[in-house]
Design an enzyme around this catalytic site. Structure first.
Site, PDB file in Angstrom:
ATOM      1  CE  LYS A 184      -3.457  -0.876  -0.518  1.00 43.66           C
ATOM      2  NZ  LYS A 184      -4.027  -1.380  -1.803  1.00 43.66           N
ATOM      3  CB  SER A 185       4.284   1.979  -0.317  1.00 43.70           C
ATOM      4  OG  SER A 185       4.300   1.588   1.025  1.00 43.70           O
ATOM      5  N   GLY A 186       2.174   2.432  -3.117  1.00 44.61           N
ATOM      6  CA  GLY A 186       2.218   2.927  -4.487  1.00 44.61           C
ATOM      7  C   GLY A 186       2.754   1.910  -5.470  1.00 44.61           C
TER       8      GLY A 186
ATOM      9  CG  HIS B  20       4.470  -6.321  -1.111  1.00 45.89           C
ATOM     10  ND1 HIS B  20       4.550  -5.011  -1.541  1.00 45.89           N
ATOM     11  CD2 HIS B  20       3.245  -6.772  -1.519  1.00 45.89           C
ATOM     12  CE1 HIS B  20       3.431  -4.687  -2.179  1.00 45.89           C
ATOM     13  NE2 HIS B  20       2.648  -5.735  -2.174  1.00 45.89           N
TER      14      HIS B  20
ATOM     15  CB  SER C   5      -3.493   2.621   2.301  1.00 51.27           C
ATOM     16  OG  SER C   5      -3.894   1.984   1.109  1.00 51.27           O
TER      17      SER C   5
END
Length: 313
Positions: free
Chosen positions: A71-73, A133, A163
């Site tokens: 959820k960091s882009g 990830h 997020s």
């Protein structure tokens, strides 16, 4: 992708994995947090044989790997990278196999080829675009020695926390039902999948001499500059028109409407539930944390975020 089929009590946990206390806020049957090499993973990673997959993976010089904490882009940077290298959204005709999951297989989820009729990473003959990830220190050594191109995107930790909270409520293999305060505290303790967070970011930033490190906020403020940095890093020549086209077609609004990038297939397959949490691509804004943190909580969280931590290895 499918829900885990093995209940926690039926899992054989190897000696180099550490079981973590069961968190009742994760209500999906069989879900369990486990620690491996200092990193929080889960029973699905173990059942899919992640350690064997990582041992067998052989990096190639032509590989392009997009890494991030969840959820960091990630999705955003993946599409930018793809368009930079292909000068178009997808190769060939539109269809199920043009979505990001097929264009960017996940390094730590190689069994997905069996679940989604995908070619395994080892069998791919064309240039490979890969998503991960994983923390830097547990990436396969061949990723670091092969000359593969690694790009990393990170984001304001407060927005990541918000997020990831909503995503954990949507994802049916988690079904997180705790409060945001519960999740925030777990986030800070590293008791969330792919935690601990600070060490994740630090691990990649410490290798910024070989890893292209970008921020979500940069992509919001000046995506054209980010596109050019990506192109330079990957050795791709782009015209001003190419850059403008990539910027236009990687806006949040365009990607949320694009079936190749919006992950609506996850809803169709039952992997996520489109509830009040929204969809996979929820808001795509900077600063949503203000709706969840008080001023005091924000200050305490930032103080924690900025503390020095020992590297994982």
């Amino acid at each position: 992708m499918s829900e885990p089929a093995t209940a926690p009590e039926e899992i054989t946990i190897p000696e180099d994995w550490e079981p973590m206390p069961i968190d009742p806020n994760y209500t999906a049957p069989g879900f369990r947090l486990l620690k491996y090499c200092g990193v929080t993973l889960n029973n699905v990673h173990l059942q899919w044989g992640i350690t064997k997959s990582l041992e067998q993976f052989q990096g190639r010089r032509s590989d392009v790997i997009v890494a991030s904490f969840p959820k960091s882009g990630t999705t955003w940077l993946q599409e930018v990278v793809w368009r930079v290298t292909h000068h178009q959204p997808t190769a060939g005709e539109k269809g199920p196999k043009t979505c990001l999951e097929y264009r960017f297989p996940v390094l730590e989820s190689q069994p997905q080829e069996k679940l989604m009729d995908m070619v395994s990473l080892s069998d791919m003959t064309d240039q490979r675009f890969i998503k991960t990830h994983l923390h830097y220190h547990i990436l396969p050594e061949s990723v670091k020695t092969s000359g593969a191109k690694v790009l990393y995107v990170h984001r304001d930790a407060r927005d990541v926390c918000v997020s990831f909270y909503h995503f954990s409520r949507m994802l049916n293999i988690y079904k997180y039902r705790g409060s945001f305060a519960d999740f925030r505290d777990n986030f800070m303790r590293g008791e969330i999948v792919h935690g601990p967070y600070r060490e994740h970011v630090q691990g990649y930033l410490e290798h910024s001499d070989t890893v292209l490190c970008l921020t979500y906020e940069q992509m919001h403020q000046d995506r054209g500059s980010v596109v050019r940095k990506v192109a330079d890093f990957l050795g791709v020549s782009l015209s001003d028109a190419d850059v403008d086209d990539i910027v236009k077609n990687t806006s949040f609004e365009v990607m949320k409407a694009n079936p190749d990038t919006n992950f609506r297939q996850w809803e169709d397959s039952g992997l996520v539930s489109g509830t009040e949490e929204g969809t996979f691509m929820r808001k795509g804004v900077v600063g949503d944390w203000r709706n969840y943190f008080t001023e005091e909580e924000s200050e305490a969280f930032l103080k924690w975020r900025n503390e020095e931590v020992a590297p994982l290895n």
